[in-house]
Motif scaffolding. Structure first.
Motif, PDB file in Angstrom:
ATOM      1  N   LYS A 209      18.993 -44.327 -46.709  1.00 49.47           N
ATOM      2  CA  LYS A 209      19.980 -45.078 -45.934  1.00 49.47           C
ATOM      3  C   LYS A 209      20.542 -44.203 -44.805  1.00 49.47           C
ATOM      4  O   LYS A 209      20.687 -44.670 -43.667  1.00 49.47           O
ATOM      5  CB  LYS A 209      21.111 -45.561 -46.845  1.00 49.47           C
ATOM      6  CG  LYS A 209      22.161 -46.381 -46.123  1.00 49.47           C
ATOM      7  CD  LYS A 209      23.236 -46.867 -47.073  1.00 49.47           C
ATOM      8  CE  LYS A 209      24.277 -47.722 -46.350  1.00 49.47           C
ATOM      9  NZ  LYS A 209      25.280 -48.249 -47.279  1.00 49.47           N
ATOM     10  N   GLU A 210      20.853 -42.953 -45.113  1.00 48.40           N
ATOM     11  CA  GLU A 210      21.376 -42.043 -44.087  1.00 48.40           C
ATOM     12  C   GLU A 210      20.367 -41.857 -42.956  1.00 48.40           C
ATOM     13  O   GLU A 210      20.734 -41.901 -41.776  1.00 48.40           O
ATOM     14  CB  GLU A 210      21.702 -40.679 -44.705  1.00 48.40           C
ATOM     15  CG  GLU A 210      22.918 -40.661 -45.594  1.00 48.40           C
ATOM     16  CD  GLU A 210      23.093 -39.317 -46.294  1.00 48.40           C
ATOM     17  OE1 GLU A 210      22.486 -38.306 -45.863  1.00 48.40           O
ATOM     18  OE2 GLU A 210      23.836 -39.281 -47.296  1.00 48.40           O
TER      19      GLU A 210
ATOM     20  N   LEU B 279      20.115 -50.205 -53.600  1.00 44.43           N
ATOM     21  CA  LEU B 279      21.122 -49.163 -53.782  1.00 44.43           C
ATOM     22  C   LEU B 279      22.195 -49.606 -54.772  1.00 44.43           C
ATOM     23  O   LEU B 279      22.573 -48.851 -55.673  1.00 44.43           O
ATOM     24  CB  LEU B 279      21.754 -48.806 -52.437  1.00 44.43           C
ATOM     25  CG  LEU B 279      22.809 -47.709 -52.464  1.00 44.43           C
ATOM     26  CD1 LEU B 279      22.248 -46.409 -53.024  1.00 44.43           C
ATOM     27  CD2 LEU B 279      23.358 -47.484 -51.061  1.00 44.43           C
TER      28      LEU B 279
ATOM     29  N   GLU C 163      20.024 -52.423 -49.334  1.00 46.21           N
ATOM     30  CA  GLU C 163      21.366 -52.323 -49.911  1.00 46.21           C
ATOM     31  C   GLU C 163      21.399 -52.850 -51.348  1.00 46.21           C
ATOM     32  O   GLU C 163      22.082 -52.293 -52.214  1.00 46.21           O
ATOM     33  CB  GLU C 163      22.372 -53.082 -49.052  1.00 46.21           C
ATOM     34  CG  GLU C 163      23.815 -52.793 -49.392  1.00 46.21           C
ATOM     35  CD  GLU C 163      24.236 -51.366 -49.084  1.00 46.21           C
ATOM     36  OE1 GLU C 163      25.007 -50.799 -49.885  1.00 46.21           O
ATOM     37  OE2 GLU C 163      23.801 -50.811 -48.065  1.00 46.21           O
TER      38      GLU C 163
ATOM     39  N   VAL D 221      17.682 -43.227 -52.510  1.00 49.37           N
ATOM     40  CA  VAL D 221      17.946 -44.411 -51.680  1.00 49.37           C
ATOM     41  C   VAL D 221      19.094 -44.127 -50.709  1.00 49.37           C
ATOM     42  O   VAL D 221      19.051 -44.557 -49.549  1.00 49.37           O
ATOM     43  CB  VAL D 221      18.234 -45.649 -52.557  1.00 49.37           C
ATOM     44  CG1 VAL D 221      18.624 -46.848 -51.710  1.00 49.37           C
ATOM     45  CG2 VAL D 221      17.025 -45.995 -53.410  1.00 49.37           C
ATOM     46  N   GLU D 222      20.118 -43.384 -51.154  1.00 46.62           N
ATOM     47  CA  GLU D 222      21.213 -43.035 -50.248  1.00 46.62           C
ATOM     48  C   GLU D 222      20.717 -42.170 -49.100  1.00 46.62           C
ATOM     49  O   GLU D 222      21.139 -42.347 -47.952  1.00 46.62           O
ATOM     50  CB  GLU D 222      22.326 -42.312 -51.005  1.00 46.62           C
ATOM     51  CG  GLU D 222      23.180 -43.228 -51.845  1.00 46.62           C
ATOM     52  CD  GLU D 222      24.265 -42.498 -52.606  1.00 46.62           C
ATOM     53  OE1 GLU D 222      24.205 -41.241 -52.721  1.00 46.62           O
ATOM     54  OE2 GLU D 222      25.173 -43.175 -53.108  1.00 46.62           O
TER      55      GLU D 222
ATOM     56  N   ARG E  60      17.904 -43.851 -42.095  1.00 49.12           N
ATOM     57  CA  ARG E  60      17.758 -45.100 -41.341  1.00 49.12           C
ATOM     58  C   ARG E  60      18.959 -45.332 -40.434  1.00 49.12           C
ATOM     59  O   ARG E  60      18.812 -45.830 -39.328  1.00 49.12           O
ATOM     60  CB  ARG E  60      17.593 -46.287 -42.299  1.00 49.12           C
ATOM     61  CG  ARG E  60      16.315 -46.224 -43.112  1.00 49.12           C
ATOM     62  CD  ARG E  60      15.364 -47.327 -42.737  1.00 49.12           C
ATOM     63  NE  ARG E  60      14.114 -47.206 -43.453  1.00 49.12           N
ATOM     64  CZ  ARG E  60      13.701 -48.030 -44.388  1.00 49.12           C
ATOM     65  NH1 ARG E  60      14.449 -49.059 -44.746  1.00 49.12           N
ATOM     66  NH2 ARG E  60      12.539 -47.846 -44.968  1.00 49.12           N
ATOM     67  N   TYR E  61      20.149 -44.957 -40.893  1.00 47.48           N
ATOM     68  CA  TYR E  61      21.340 -45.108 -40.068  1.00 47.48           C
ATOM     69  C   TYR E  61      21.251 -44.203 -38.831  1.00 47.48           C
ATOM     70  O   TYR E  61      21.572 -44.627 -37.714  1.00 47.48           O
ATOM     71  CB  TYR E  61      22.600 -44.798 -40.879  1.00 47.48           C
ATOM     72  CG  TYR E  61      23.874 -44.931 -40.068  1.00 47.48           C
ATOM     73  CD1 TYR E  61      24.327 -46.178 -39.662  1.00 47.48           C
ATOM     74  CD2 TYR E  61      24.609 -43.803 -39.706  1.00 47.48           C
ATOM     75  CE1 TYR E  61      25.489 -46.309 -38.913  1.00 47.48           C
ATOM     76  CE2 TYR E  61      25.768 -43.931 -38.963  1.00 47.48           C
ATOM     77  CZ  TYR E  61      26.200 -45.177 -38.569  1.00 47.48           C
ATOM     78  OH  TYR E  61      27.344 -45.306 -37.820  1.00 47.48           O
TER      79      TYR E  61
ATOM     80  N   ARG F 247      22.637 -52.607 -40.540  1.00 49.94           N
ATOM     81  CA  ARG F 247      22.371 -53.343 -41.775  1.00 49.94           C
ATOM     82  C   ARG F 247      21.223 -52.658 -42.492  1.00 49.94           C
ATOM     83  O   ARG F 247      20.118 -52.566 -41.964  1.00 49.94           O
ATOM     84  CB  ARG F 247      22.001 -54.793 -41.454  1.00 49.94           C
ATOM     85  CG  ARG F 247      21.877 -55.642 -42.700  1.00 49.94           C
ATOM     86  CD  ARG F 247      21.516 -57.092 -42.347  1.00 49.94           C
ATOM     87  NE  ARG F 247      21.061 -57.787 -43.518  1.00 49.94           N
ATOM     88  CZ  ARG F 247      19.856 -57.663 -44.063  1.00 49.94           C
ATOM     89  NH1 ARG F 247      18.966 -56.859 -43.542  1.00 49.94           N
ATOM     90  NH2 ARG F 247      19.523 -58.347 -45.135  1.00 49.94           N
ATOM     91  N   PHE F 248      21.488 -52.152 -43.697  1.00 45.76           N
ATOM     92  CA  PHE F 248      20.470 -51.475 -44.502  1.00 45.76           C
ATOM     93  C   PHE F 248      19.771 -52.518 -45.356  1.00 45.76           C
ATOM     94  O   PHE F 248      20.388 -53.176 -46.193  1.00 45.76           O
ATOM     95  CB  PHE F 248      21.129 -50.402 -45.374  1.00 45.76           C
ATOM     96  CG  PHE F 248      20.168 -49.577 -46.182  1.00 45.76           C
ATOM     97  CD1 PHE F 248      19.120 -48.910 -45.581  1.00 45.76           C
ATOM     98  CD2 PHE F 248      20.333 -49.455 -47.556  1.00 45.76           C
ATOM     99  CE1 PHE F 248      18.247 -48.135 -46.331  1.00 45.76           C
ATOM    100  CE2 PHE F 248      19.468 -48.689 -48.306  1.00 45.76           C
ATOM    101  CZ  PHE F 248      18.420 -48.025 -47.693  1.00 45.76           C
TER     102      PHE F 248
END
Length: 152
Positions: free
Chosen positions: A118-119, A12, A9, A114-115, A121-122, A5-6
């Protein structure tokens, strides 16, 4: 296994919406630019046609209608004036297009930032999940070994 869970989101999605809005604004300006360029081509064609008509009217060998010649010259000047106005509008529009392109670039850059976050953090989440899973497997192994030792 847990689900990623980002927490950003919503940010983004908002940045995607802003980028889309900037794309639409740029597209509208491009549509206007194409219309102005088409109008300029039409004026150019009309100017050439009026000059040809004027040339034909002034050709030797026939009677010259001064009123008709004046009217054709005025029409030619009218089209030249309209073409100049269109060129001015195009120049203003090109400045707006440049500004819109810069805004779109800024919006795309902020979305990509932000993407990328997200990457990262994933990937960090995946690594943490792998560590948790490895720890659980180790614990199960230790418990199994301890149980076998007690039986002996």
């Amino acid at each position: 296994m847990a689900k990623f869970r980002f927490e950003l989101e919503a940010v983004l999605k908002q940045r995607l919406a802003v980028e889309r809005q900037k794309q639409l604004a740029l597209g509208e300006l491009e549509r206007i630019r194409l219309g102005l360029e088409e109008r300029l081509r039409n004026y150019h064609g009309s100017i050439l046609a009026e000059k040809q008509d004027l040339r034909t009217a002034l050709s030797p060998g026939g009677s010259i209608d001064a009123g008709g010649v004046r009217m054709q010259a005025n029409m030619s000047l009218h089209f030249v004036s309209k073409a100049q106005q269109t060129v001015y509008h195009l120049a203003v529009l090109h400045r707006k297009l440049d500004a819109a392109r810069r805004e779109l670039l800024a919006a795309a850059t902020s979305r990509k930032a932000v993407e990328k976050l997200k990457e990262r953090r994933y990937e960090a989440w995946l690594a943490a999940e792998s560590r948790k899973e490895a720890g659980a497997i180790d614990e199960i192994s230790v418990m199994g070994f301890a149980a076998r030792q007690e039986q002996v």
